[in-house]
Design an enzyme around this catalytic site. Structure first.
Site, PDB file in Angstrom:
ATOM      1  N   THR A  24       6.054 -41.503   1.041  1.00  0.00           N
ATOM      2  CA  THR A  24       6.005 -40.205   1.719  1.00  0.00           C
ATOM      3  C   THR A  24       4.659 -39.529   1.457  1.00  0.00           C
ATOM      4  O   THR A  24       4.024 -39.001   2.370  1.00  0.00           O
ATOM      5  CB  THR A  24       7.168 -39.322   1.221  1.00  0.00           C
ATOM      6  OG1 THR A  24       8.374 -40.055   1.410  1.00  0.00           O
ATOM      7  CG2 THR A  24       7.249 -38.027   1.984  1.00  0.00           C
ATOM      8  N   GLU A  73       7.196 -33.585  -3.442  1.00  0.00           N
ATOM      9  CA  GLU A  73       7.351 -34.216  -4.751  1.00  0.00           C
ATOM     10  C   GLU A  73       7.501 -35.734  -4.652  1.00  0.00           C
ATOM     11  O   GLU A  73       8.129 -36.354  -5.499  1.00  0.00           O
ATOM     12  CB  GLU A  73       8.553 -33.605  -5.488  1.00  0.00           C
ATOM     13  CG  GLU A  73       8.352 -32.145  -5.854  1.00  0.00           C
ATOM     14  CD  GLU A  73       9.087 -31.742  -7.119  1.00  0.00           C
ATOM     15  OE1 GLU A  73       9.286 -32.578  -8.017  1.00  0.00           O
ATOM     16  OE2 GLU A  73       9.480 -30.568  -7.202  1.00  0.00           O
ATOM     17  N   GLU A  88       0.838  -1.211   0.000  1.00  0.00           N
ATOM     18  CA  GLU A  88       0.000   0.000   0.000  1.00  0.00           C
ATOM     19  C   GLU A  88       0.871   1.258   0.000  1.00  0.00           C
ATOM     20  O   GLU A  88       0.544   2.235  -0.682  1.00  0.00           O
ATOM     21  CB  GLU A  88      -0.908   0.039   1.240  1.00  0.00           C
ATOM     22  CG  GLU A  88      -1.841  -1.144   1.386  1.00  0.00           C
ATOM     23  CD  GLU A  88      -1.219  -2.265   2.217  1.00  0.00           C
ATOM     24  OE1 GLU A  88      -0.026  -2.569   2.021  1.00  0.00           O
ATOM     25  OE2 GLU A  88      -1.924  -2.830   3.061  1.00  0.00           O
ATOM     26  N   LEU A 134      16.314 -31.292  -8.084  1.00  0.00           N
ATOM     27  CA  LEU A 134      15.228 -30.492  -7.499  1.00  0.00           C
ATOM     28  C   LEU A 134      15.519 -28.998  -7.555  1.00  0.00           C
ATOM     29  O   LEU A 134      15.213 -28.256  -6.616  1.00  0.00           O
ATOM     30  CB  LEU A 134      14.944 -30.927  -6.045  1.00  0.00           C
ATOM     31  CG  LEU A 134      14.541 -32.391  -5.820  1.00  0.00           C
ATOM     32  CD1 LEU A 134      14.319 -32.655  -4.336  1.00  0.00           C
ATOM     33  CD2 LEU A 134      13.257 -32.728  -6.586  1.00  0.00           C
ATOM     34  N   CYS A 158       0.151   0.988   7.598  1.00  0.00           N
ATOM     35  CA  CYS A 158      -0.383   1.348   6.279  1.00  0.00           C
ATOM     36  C   CYS A 158      -1.740   2.024   6.413  1.00  0.00           C
ATOM     37  O   CYS A 158      -2.082   2.897   5.622  1.00  0.00           O
ATOM     38  CB  CYS A 158      -0.516   0.106   5.406  1.00  0.00           C
ATOM     39  SG  CYS A 158       1.075  -0.591   4.982  1.00  0.00           S
TER      40      CYS A 158
HETATM   41  N1  LIG Z   1       6.296 -39.664 -10.640  1.00  0.00           N
HETATM   42  C1  LIG Z   1       6.519 -38.900  -9.610  1.00  0.00           C
HETATM   43  O1  LIG Z   1       5.893 -37.843  -9.467  1.00  0.00           O
HETATM   44  C2  LIG Z   1       7.551 -39.315  -8.617  1.00  0.00           C
HETATM   45  C3  LIG Z   1       8.017 -38.364  -7.694  1.00  0.00           C
HETATM   46  C4  LIG Z   1       8.950 -38.784  -6.747  1.00  0.00           C
HETATM   47  C5  LIG Z   1       9.378 -40.110  -6.728  1.00  0.00           C
HETATM   48  N2  LIG Z   1       8.919 -40.978  -7.647  1.00  0.00           N
HETATM   49  C6  LIG Z   1       9.355 -42.382  -7.610  1.00  0.00           C
HETATM   50  O2  LIG Z   1       8.964 -42.911  -6.361  1.00  0.00           O
HETATM   51  C7  LIG Z   1       9.878 -43.959  -6.000  1.00  0.00           C
HETATM   52  C8  LIG Z   1      10.326 -43.728  -4.576  1.00  0.00           C
HETATM   53  O3  LIG Z   1       9.183 -43.782  -3.748  1.00  0.00           O
HETATM   54  P1  LIG Z   1       9.218 -44.550  -2.375  1.00  0.00           P
HETATM   55  O4  LIG Z   1       7.814 -44.679  -1.927  1.00  0.00           O
HETATM   56  O5  LIG Z   1      10.039 -45.777  -2.553  1.00  0.00           O
HETATM   57  O6  LIG Z   1      10.099 -43.589  -1.434  1.00  0.00           O
HETATM   58  P2  LIG Z   1       9.911 -42.133  -0.840  1.00  0.00           P
HETATM   59  O7  LIG Z   1       8.492 -41.871  -0.539  1.00  0.00           O
HETATM   60  O8  LIG Z   1      10.639 -41.165  -1.674  1.00  0.00           O
HETATM   61  O9  LIG Z   1      10.740 -42.291   0.517  1.00  0.00           O
HETATM   62  C9  LIG Z   1      10.215 -43.104   1.536  1.00  0.00           C
HETATM   63  C10 LIG Z   1      11.145 -43.068   2.707  1.00  0.00           C
HETATM   64  O10 LIG Z   1      11.246 -41.718   3.204  1.00  0.00           O
HETATM   65  C11 LIG Z   1      11.319 -41.759   4.616  1.00  0.00           C
HETATM   66  N3  LIG Z   1      10.085 -41.175   5.154  1.00  0.00           N
HETATM   67  C12 LIG Z   1       9.033 -40.644   4.487  1.00  0.00           C
HETATM   68  N4  LIG Z   1       8.105 -40.203   5.348  1.00  0.00           N
HETATM   69  C13 LIG Z   1       8.592 -40.430   6.590  1.00  0.00           C
HETATM   70  C14 LIG Z   1       8.109 -40.228   7.897  1.00  0.00           C
HETATM   71  N5  LIG Z   1       6.906 -39.658   8.124  1.00  0.00           N
HETATM   72  N6  LIG Z   1       8.872 -40.611   8.938  1.00  0.00           N
HETATM   73  C15 LIG Z   1      10.067 -41.196   8.734  1.00  0.00           C
HETATM   74  N7  LIG Z   1      10.569 -41.436   7.519  1.00  0.00           N
HETATM   75  C16 LIG Z   1       9.842 -41.057   6.459  1.00  0.00           C
HETATM   76  C17 LIG Z   1      11.404 -43.232   5.009  1.00  0.00           C
HETATM   77  O11 LIG Z   1      12.772 -43.531   5.011  1.00  0.00           O
HETATM   78  P3  LIG Z   1      13.418 -44.872   5.707  1.00  0.00           P
HETATM   79  O12 LIG Z   1      13.113 -45.980   4.767  1.00  0.00           O
HETATM   80  O13 LIG Z   1      14.875 -44.572   5.813  1.00  0.00           O
HETATM   81  O14 LIG Z   1      12.731 -45.046   7.026  1.00  0.00           O
HETATM   82  C18 LIG Z   1      10.650 -43.881   3.863  1.00  0.00           C
HETATM   83  O15 LIG Z   1      10.915 -45.237   3.681  1.00  0.00           O
HETATM   84  C19 LIG Z   1      11.001 -43.916  -6.990  1.00  0.00           C
HETATM   85  O16 LIG Z   1      10.812 -44.934  -7.906  1.00  0.00           O
HETATM   86  C20 LIG Z   1      10.830 -42.578  -7.665  1.00  0.00           C
HETATM   87  O17 LIG Z   1      11.283 -42.604  -8.998  1.00  0.00           O
HETATM   88  C21 LIG Z   1       8.021 -40.603  -8.584  1.00  0.00           C
END
Ligand SMILES: NC(=O)c1ccc[n+]([C@@H]2O[C@H](COP(=O)([O-])OP(=O)(O)OC[C@H]3O[C@@H](n4cnc5c(N)ncnc54)[C@H](OP(=O)(O)O)[C@@H]3O)[C@@H](O)[C@H]2O)c1
Length: 359
Positions: free
Chosen positions: A299, A294, A50, A202, A82
């Site tokens: 997650t 992402e 403003e 990223l 303001c």
């Molecule tokens: N197409 C898309 O938009 C896209 C985007 C991103 C990724 N991707 C794909 O997704 C795949 C990976 O996915 P993902 O499910 O295997 O892994 P992720 O979701 O990336 O990571 C999971 C890990 O993150 C940690 N984590 C997440 N939330 C948590 C929480 N609340 N507390 C503690 N730890 C937490 C844990 O680690 P720990 O295991 O160490 O406990 C969990 O095992 C890959 O293939 C990638 O290419 C695709």
């Protein structure tokens, strides 16, 4: 007000603790309304919109209408309020999109204006304005950042392939749209599964906007992330934040810190799991108002299950991932439960649908 809201978007993510507010001063004088002053909250939060709009309008502000996307401030902080400046400028009418979310000051700016005999209208394009400053409203009102989940889902409902690293689910146009989404947020967050499998940068890589990479955050309770990760290579981008639990080995933490990671300890349960609420609280304490999550699948699922996802940007690619696919936590066609569609776009072969949580 639509023009003021558009103006407010210019500095989204660049105004520190303040919201990016837009303001314009308009004169009618019996002719078509003319904009005589414009302002958007400056980088770092000051001066407010403003004050800049009034300064540009100069004497033309007398008898004019001021449009502001947020209630003009009434408290004396680093600058005079303001609301007082608007009164001093002799403005005759003020149109406000939304009141200050801080209950202690809400309505005070309006009261100052009305007491001075200025006509005040509140609520013009309120929903649109609130969307434009959703991060600020979320952090102020709920004590946590606004969370947008972005996922790219293949025609067969997958977001990736086990052991394959980054799999292109969408084309170049959609990926550019994601880059744009990144710079509109103050943080980008992924789970360590994605950080290890994809080794993503990223970063914001759009021409002219390379310096706008937000803070990158990795959820990594056991410090599994590799210190050789490419995320640490870009010295110009803010140092990534790695969220670790007390179960992470100190030598691994030291390795990541040596690569420049900002290590933040988050309270976890006996399995090393974080309550997703706690993750957002920790980020909010750092002043982060908006987060683009992402992935990956695990997650995303945890944040969805905790009811913490405010917005979903779902890109649907036309390709098939097939065997060993990582299933998306959201169906490729269905509207996620509790969300409504608010926007849609087409990028070449890919479709983007945006959903918001029903309030
Ligand atoms: N197409 C898309 O938009 C896209 C985007 C991103 C990724 N991707 C794909 O997704 C795949 C990976 O996915 P993902 O499910 O295997 O892994 P992720 O979701 O990336 O990571 C999971 C890990 O993150 C940690 N984590 C997440 N939330 C948590 C929480 N609340 N507390 C503690 N730890 C937490 C844990 O680690 P720990 O295991 O160490 O406990 C969990 O095992 C890959 O293939 C990638 O290419 C695709």
């Amino acid at each position: 007000m639509a023009a003021a809201i558009r103006l407010s978007l210019w500095h989204r993510g660049l105004t520190a603790d303040n919201p990016s507010v837009g303001s314009i001063v308009v004169r009618a004088d019996g002719r078509a309304p003319t904009i005589v002053g414009r302002g958007v909250t400056a980088y770092g939060g000051r001066p407010h919109a403003e004050l800049q709009a009034l300064a540009e309008a100069g004497d033309a502000a007398r008898g004019a209408t001021v449009y502001a996307t947020l209630e003009p401030c009434s408290h004396i902080g680093k600058a005079p309020p303001c609301a007082d400046a608007i009164v001093a400028a002799g403005v005759s009418r003020v149109v406000i999109a939304t009141l200050d979310p801080d209950q202690r000051v809400a309505g005070r700016g309006v009261a100052i204006l009305r007491k001075a005999g200025i006509e005040v209208v509140v609520g013009c394009r309120q929903e649109e304005a609130r969307r434009a400053m959703a991060g600020f409203l979320s952090l102020r009102g709920r004590g946590r950042p606004y969370l947008t989940l972005k996922l790219a889902v293949s025609h067969d409902g997958m977001i990736g392939r086990q052991g394959a690293g980054q799999v292109a689910i969408t084309g170049a146009l959609a990926r550019r749209a994601v880059q744009m989404m990144r710079i509109e947020h103050e943080a980008i967050m992924v789970g360590v599964g994605t950080a290890v499998a994809d080794d993503p940068l990223l970063t914001a890589r759009l021409d002219g906007l390379e310096g706008r990479t937000p803070i990158r955050v990795v959820i990594d309770p056991f410090a599994r992330m590799l210190s050789a990760a490419r995320m640490f290579d870009d010295m110009a981008a803010p140092a990534p934040i790695v969220l670790v639990s007390e179960k992470a080995a100190q030598n691994r933490i030291d390795g990541l810190a040596a690569r420049g990671a900002q290590i933040r300890a988050v309270a976890s349960d006996y399995r090393g799991r974080f309550d997703p609420r706690e993750i957002l609280r920790v980020l909010g304490v750092s002043g982060i108002k908006s987060v683009l999550l992402e992935g990956g699948a695990e997650t995303a699922r945890r944040f969805l299950d905790a009811g913490l996802v405010d917005r979903i940007a779902l890109f649907r690619g036309s390709g098939i991932v097939g065997e060993a696919g990582v299933a998306a936590p959201i169906g490729p066609e269905a509207v996620p439960h509790g969300f409504s569609q608010v926007d849609a776009a087409v990028y070449g072969e890919d479709r983007l649908t945006v959903f918001e949580r029903n309030s």
